[in-house]
Write a protein that holds these residues in place. Sequence first.
Motif, PDB file in Angstrom:
ATOM      1  N   GLY A 127       4.576  -7.130  -4.201  1.00 42.59           N
ATOM      2  CA  GLY A 127       3.913  -6.564  -5.140  1.00 42.59           C
ATOM      3  C   GLY A 127       2.957  -8.547  -5.366  1.00 42.59           C
ATOM      4  O   GLY A 127       1.642  -7.309  -6.501  1.00 42.59           O
ATOM      5  N   ARG A 128       2.102  -8.755  -4.857  1.00 45.42           N
ATOM      6  CA  ARG A 128       1.573  -9.653  -4.401  1.00 45.42           C
ATOM      7  C   ARG A 128       0.177  -9.604  -3.598  1.00 45.42           C
ATOM      8  O   ARG A 128       0.142 -10.108  -3.144  1.00 45.42           O
ATOM      9  N   THR A 129      -0.273  -8.086  -4.559  1.00 41.23           N
ATOM     10  CA  THR A 129      -1.010  -7.668  -3.468  1.00 41.23           C
ATOM     11  C   THR A 129      -2.836  -8.207  -3.278  1.00 41.23           C
ATOM     12  O   THR A 129      -3.208  -7.955  -2.169  1.00 41.23           O
ATOM     13  N   GLY A 130      -3.664  -8.959  -4.337  1.00 43.61           N
ATOM     14  CA  GLY A 130      -4.619  -9.752  -4.387  1.00 43.61           C
ATOM     15  C   GLY A 130      -4.450 -11.152  -2.694  1.00 43.61           C
ATOM     16  O   GLY A 130      -5.223 -10.907  -2.205  1.00 43.61           O
ATOM     17  N   GLU A 131      -3.436 -11.551  -2.759  1.00 45.31           N
ATOM     18  CA  GLU A 131      -2.919 -12.046  -1.992  1.00 45.31           C
ATOM     19  C   GLU A 131      -2.661 -11.559  -0.427  1.00 45.31           C
ATOM     20  O   GLU A 131      -3.685 -12.597   0.162  1.00 45.31           O
ATOM     21  N   ALA A 165      -3.785   1.040  -3.550  1.00 48.59           N
ATOM     22  CA  ALA A 165      -3.124   0.148  -4.284  1.00 48.59           C
ATOM     23  C   ALA A 165      -3.323  -0.624  -5.488  1.00 48.59           C
ATOM     24  O   ALA A 165      -2.778  -0.658  -6.861  1.00 48.59           O
ATOM     25  N   VAL A 166      -5.035  -1.584  -5.672  1.00 50.25           N
ATOM     26  CA  VAL A 166      -5.251  -2.042  -6.925  1.00 50.25           C
ATOM     27  C   VAL A 166      -6.059  -1.042  -7.955  1.00 50.25           C
ATOM     28  O   VAL A 166      -7.102  -1.860  -8.075  1.00 50.25           O
ATOM     29  N   GLY A 167      -6.392   0.272  -6.593  1.00 50.88           N
ATOM     30  CA  GLY A 167      -7.852   0.943  -7.519  1.00 50.88           C
ATOM     31  C   GLY A 167      -9.194   1.115  -7.043  1.00 50.88           C
ATOM     32  O   GLY A 167     -10.321   1.534  -7.963  1.00 50.88           O
ATOM     33  N   ASP A 168      -9.057   0.470  -5.644  1.00 54.56           N
ATOM     34  CA  ASP A 168     -10.585  -0.124  -4.813  1.00 54.56           C
ATOM     35  C   ASP A 168     -11.157   1.432  -4.287  1.00 54.56           C
ATOM     36  O   ASP A 168     -10.764   1.324  -2.814  1.00 54.56           O
ATOM     37  N   LEU A 169     -10.655   2.663  -5.164  1.00 58.65           N
ATOM     38  CA  LEU A 169     -10.762   3.768  -4.148  1.00 58.65           C
ATOM     39  C   LEU A 169     -11.758   3.319  -3.392  1.00 58.65           C
ATOM     40  O   LEU A 169     -12.037   3.883  -1.952  1.00 58.65           O
ATOM     41  N   GLY A 170     -12.928   3.001  -3.173  1.00 58.90           N
ATOM     42  CA  GLY A 170     -14.564   2.969  -2.275  1.00 58.90           C
ATOM     43  C   GLY A 170     -13.924   2.455  -0.926  1.00 58.90           C
ATOM     44  O   GLY A 170     -13.976   2.703  -0.277  1.00 58.90           O
ATOM     45  N   GLN A 171     -13.179   0.775  -1.034  1.00 60.59           N
ATOM     46  CA  GLN A 171     -12.534   0.349  -0.040  1.00 60.59           C
ATOM     47  C   GLN A 171     -12.252   1.503   0.569  1.00 60.59           C
ATOM     48  O   GLN A 171     -12.023   1.293   1.912  1.00 60.59           O
TER      49      GLN A 171
END
Length: 522
Positions: A127-131, A165-171
């Motif tokens: 769940g450390r998706t940013g890393e 997963a983090v909600g950046d749908l455009g990317q």
Amino acid sequence: MPGPGNVGERVRNLRLTRRLSQAQLAGHDLSDSYISLIESGKRTPTPTVLRMLAERLGCTPEYLAEGVEPEQRAHLEVRERHAHLALLGGDPNTAERDFDEVIARSDDPDLTSRARWGRARALEELGRTGEAIALFEELREQAERDPGRASWLPPVIALARCYHAVGDLGQAVALGERALTRLRHLGLGVGHEYTEVGRILLLAYLDRSDPVRAHALGRRMLASPDGAGVEPEESGDPVDGYRQASSRALGEGAVGDALYLADQAVAAHGGVTSTLARARLNLAGAKALLRGVAAFSAELDPSGPPAMIGDGTPEGAVTVVSTPDDGEGGRTIGVLPRRSAGAGWQRGEAARVAAAEEALELLRGTAALEGSESTDGTIERARALVLTGRPEQAIAMLEEFLDTGMALAAPASGDPGQVTGTPDGDAARVRKTTQARIVLARARLAQQDPAAALVVLRAAVGHLDLLPSGRLVAQLLRELGELFEIAGDTKGATAAYRQALEAAGLRRPTPSQTADCDLDRV
């Protein structure tokens, strides 16, 4: 650990340890001045000289060249494979620790790259998706710089999944579409990569309220030939598909892609199938169909009357979110548009039933799912049963699911007011419980029992108070608001809509302001 410094430093350190002079190490074959140049880093010994020096210094040529003995390298290779096994076995904590050790101790670029990939996957599972995104981006840049050594496809697909997963749908959409274009260019319409990209894009299109693209993709990848005469793209032998795509990539000079796809062909030939990937794609397709996307087996008709939502309101109508009459005249605090009218959405009750039946058919192919994905499958199956007029079956399924205790387990964190954000942790558990209750409330409403539905809905709202704000919570709260409306609880609907706006990141406006928000895009 790798030997210190460069080749020259390792030669000098071993020579001093063995109490040899430069002349003694040089012997009759070399000169002491040449040994001096090697030790100072001004000359790089040839493989023949390395073997000669290694014999006299009592070590291996590999140690002089790279600082790692063959036994050490073999140990790290085994450790890296064990880390991958831990990751596959559902132990990302152990996997991350072992991958970290391999990265720290290895000076083999290929081994280090594999370990970095494994570490990124472990971070994603934790769940450390940013890393994980940061590491996957590094791997993508590395593959783009050196396409002869690494394939660009795996990190791009992983990034699309993480950004979704983090909600950046455009990317997520941009990367997913690039990957799908590449796969189609290589002629690869089979295998894990193809189905995983399709799954990510289906969910991202759905979250962006883009039913036309969701329908077109689902029609290509999932439509049953019995309904519309459309064969799903994924067909044929995966081994042949991978082999032909590998040959095409090699012909274009993309050696990294060619090697990766050849490895996938070998794995497929050995019995490793894409059953799990296909099950995940089926689940994504079912979710799209159960949230309003037209049946994949049907051709889109851009003309015709606007579609109707469940309460008979034309799509495109809005829900006005107002405060209760508390002396401020029922002040409006926000507007929640319904789904957009137009092609791609279901039109009428018959279309909804057809899509739900198609979803049930897709869900029959999800037996390979485990954990939270299996739970998703159960909830979506119950949702489909409600839409096809079988609420009794849905209620029995959901009550059994909720009574198991799995979904209702108390938070494991020390603070009862907080839940963790790991994929299989407390936050996911609360979300699954809420989703199950939402469908259970729909089933009670289908039975014309609003009182029972309200009991379930109020319990669901209480659980959501534990979760941090975000897109997923906003979506759940909006659906709760709609159900409160149908059940006749105006105050409950207003409160749920207000919480949805706040979860989406909107501040409560001043009395003189109103706020517009399209929660279809959160």
